[in-house]
Design a protein around this motif. Structure first.
Motif, PDB file in Angstrom:
ATOM      1  N   THR A 236      -5.185  -4.336   2.433  1.00  0.00           N
ATOM      2  CA  THR A 236      -4.030  -4.960   3.080  1.00  0.00           C
ATOM      3  C   THR A 236      -4.185  -5.085   4.595  1.00  0.00           C
ATOM      4  O   THR A 236      -3.302  -5.630   5.252  1.00  0.00           O
ATOM      5  CB  THR A 236      -2.745  -4.178   2.754  1.00  0.00           C
ATOM      6  OG1 THR A 236      -2.926  -2.796   3.058  1.00  0.00           O
ATOM      7  CG2 THR A 236      -2.394  -4.309   1.285  1.00  0.00           C
TER       8      THR A 236
ATOM      9  N   THR B 233      -1.357   7.146   3.252  1.00  0.00           N
ATOM     10  CA  THR B 233      -2.479   7.466   2.362  1.00  0.00           C
ATOM     11  C   THR B 233      -3.492   8.426   2.957  1.00  0.00           C
ATOM     12  O   THR B 233      -4.245   9.070   2.222  1.00  0.00           O
ATOM     13  CB  THR B 233      -3.224   6.175   1.985  1.00  0.00           C
ATOM     14  OG1 THR B 233      -3.778   5.591   3.186  1.00  0.00           O
ATOM     15  CG2 THR B 233      -2.290   5.178   1.308  1.00  0.00           C
TER      16      THR B 233
ATOM     17  N   THR C 198       0.834  -1.201   0.000  1.00  0.00           N
ATOM     18  CA  THR C 198       0.000   0.000   0.000  1.00  0.00           C
ATOM     19  C   THR C 198       0.866   1.247   0.000  1.00  0.00           C
ATOM     20  O   THR C 198       0.578   2.228  -0.693  1.00  0.00           O
ATOM     21  CB  THR C 198      -0.937   0.009   1.221  1.00  0.00           C
ATOM     22  OG1 THR C 198      -1.779  -1.150   1.177  1.00  0.00           O
ATOM     23  CG2 THR C 198      -1.813   1.252   1.244  1.00  0.00           C
TER      24      THR C 198
ATOM     25  N   ALA D  32       1.175   4.214  -2.867  1.00  0.00           N
ATOM     26  CA  ALA D  32       0.696   5.543  -2.474  1.00  0.00           C
ATOM     27  C   ALA D  32       1.580   6.622  -3.079  1.00  0.00           C
ATOM     28  O   ALA D  32       2.736   6.386  -3.457  1.00  0.00           O
ATOM     29  CB  ALA D  32       0.702   5.667  -0.950  1.00  0.00           C
TER      30      ALA D  32
ATOM     31  N   ALA E 180       0.329   2.112   6.449  1.00  0.00           N
ATOM     32  CA  ALA E 180      -0.488   2.286   5.246  1.00  0.00           C
ATOM     33  C   ALA E 180      -1.446   3.458   5.429  1.00  0.00           C
ATOM     34  O   ALA E 180      -1.743   4.187   4.475  1.00  0.00           O
ATOM     35  CB  ALA E 180      -1.263   1.007   4.944  1.00  0.00           C
TER      36      ALA E 180
ATOM     37  N   HIS F 242      -7.837  -0.244   4.039  1.00  0.00           N
ATOM     38  CA  HIS F 242      -7.233  -0.740   2.806  1.00  0.00           C
ATOM     39  C   HIS F 242      -7.371  -2.260   2.783  1.00  0.00           C
ATOM     40  O   HIS F 242      -7.440  -2.902   3.837  1.00  0.00           O
ATOM     41  CB  HIS F 242      -5.742  -0.373   2.748  1.00  0.00           C
ATOM     42  CG  HIS F 242      -5.483   1.095   2.773  1.00  0.00           C
ATOM     43  ND1 HIS F 242      -5.584   1.885   1.652  1.00  0.00           N
ATOM     44  CD2 HIS F 242      -5.144   1.925   3.800  1.00  0.00           C
ATOM     45  CE1 HIS F 242      -5.318   3.136   1.974  1.00  0.00           C
ATOM     46  NE2 HIS F 242      -5.041   3.191   3.271  1.00  0.00           N
TER      47      HIS F 242
END
Length: 274
Positions: A221, A214, A127, A131, A210, A219
């Motif tokens: 993930t 972001t 992720t 990003a 993550a 997410h």
């Protein structure tokens, strides 16, 4: 090839090797032996895919390396890498499953699923790779400090457990008293499995990178941390079942002490007579 493809290839090779070695050696802890090693490789692969230019990914890789070094050391000193160092829970399951079922369990759960899970818990790094690049911020520092605090907590729990079992073995070798038969002091006064708690929490903290990369909380993930928690739920249930069978008085410990999350004991004191 992208870093995810490389990691998938590595994961497939490791899973196949774990299965083959289990067949050749009749031991089923080969995944356990690489559990603390493979994540370090995966996260560095993601970090290297940016030419080590993404400070957040490098920080994540360094933290996972510290996690892996600590866990590898603890596993090694308990004899996990020695011949015959199979986790007792695999033998417990093997003795209770139909003869035809355990080889399938070995292929699909021990070798395949667990290796897939090891890769999944590392995918917050994917992720971050995907990003938009952004510098490290205060949130990253706080997440890193949280990860390190949890790492220290697991180190303390494992050290307390190690010293307890060393003392127990020394008493047995000299014909001394067998009590206490399991650990109920230190961090184990507040949780029956504090090491399980800190291990899971570290990977939830890892996922937070993550989020910092972001600005979004959810997410795909996150699946790795979720599935790891589910695995620990099953592992805890089995571990406790075995403990109750070995030590009937373990049920009293269960009544006073939280299973996973450290909490104040539900009694004035936990007696160390178990």
């Amino acid at each position: 090839m992208g870093p995810l493809v490389i990691c998938l290839i590595v994961c497939g090779c490791i899973a196949a090797a774990c299965w083959l070695l289990s067949v050749l050696t009749h031991e089923h802890s080969w995944v356990d032996r690489i559990w603390s090693i493979a994540p370090v490789a995966y996260v560095w692969i993601f970090a290297a895919s940016t030419g080590l230019a993404d400070a957040r990914l490098v920080l994540m890789a360094v933290l996972v390396t510290l996690w892996g070094a600590r866990l590898t050391f603890n596993f090694a000193r308990k004899g996990g890498y020695a011949p015959g160092g199979e986790d007792y829970r695999w033998g417990y399951l093997r003795d209770r499953m139909p003869r035809w079922a355990f080889p399938l369990f070995n292929v699909f759960f021990i070798a395949a699923y667990q290796n897939a899970l090891i890769l999944l818990i590392c995918l917050p790094a994917l992720t971050v790779v995907e990003a938009a690049p952004s510098p490290l911020g205060l949130a990253d520092v706080l997440v890193a400090l949280l990860f390190l605090a949890l790492l220290v907590g697991e180190t303390i729990a494992d050290e307390q457990q190690w010293r307890f079992h060393q003392a127990k073995a020394a008493r047995a070798a000299t014909g001394g008293a067998s009590e206490p038969r399991f650990l109920t002091t230190g961090l184990f006064r507040y949780s029956r499995h504090p090491n399980f708690f800190f291990e899971q929490a570290q990977w939830w903290a890892f996922y937070l990178f993550a989020v910092t990369a972001t600005g979004a909380w959810l997410h795909p993930t996150v699946a790795g941390a979720v599935l790891l928690t589910a695995l620990f739920i099953g592992s805890t249930w089995m571990t406790e079942k075995i403990s109750r069978e070995r030590y009937p008085e373990y049920a009293e410990y269960q009544k006073t002490t939280s299973a996973i999350v450290p909490l104040p004991p539900r009694a004035a004191a936990v007696r160390v007579t178990n």
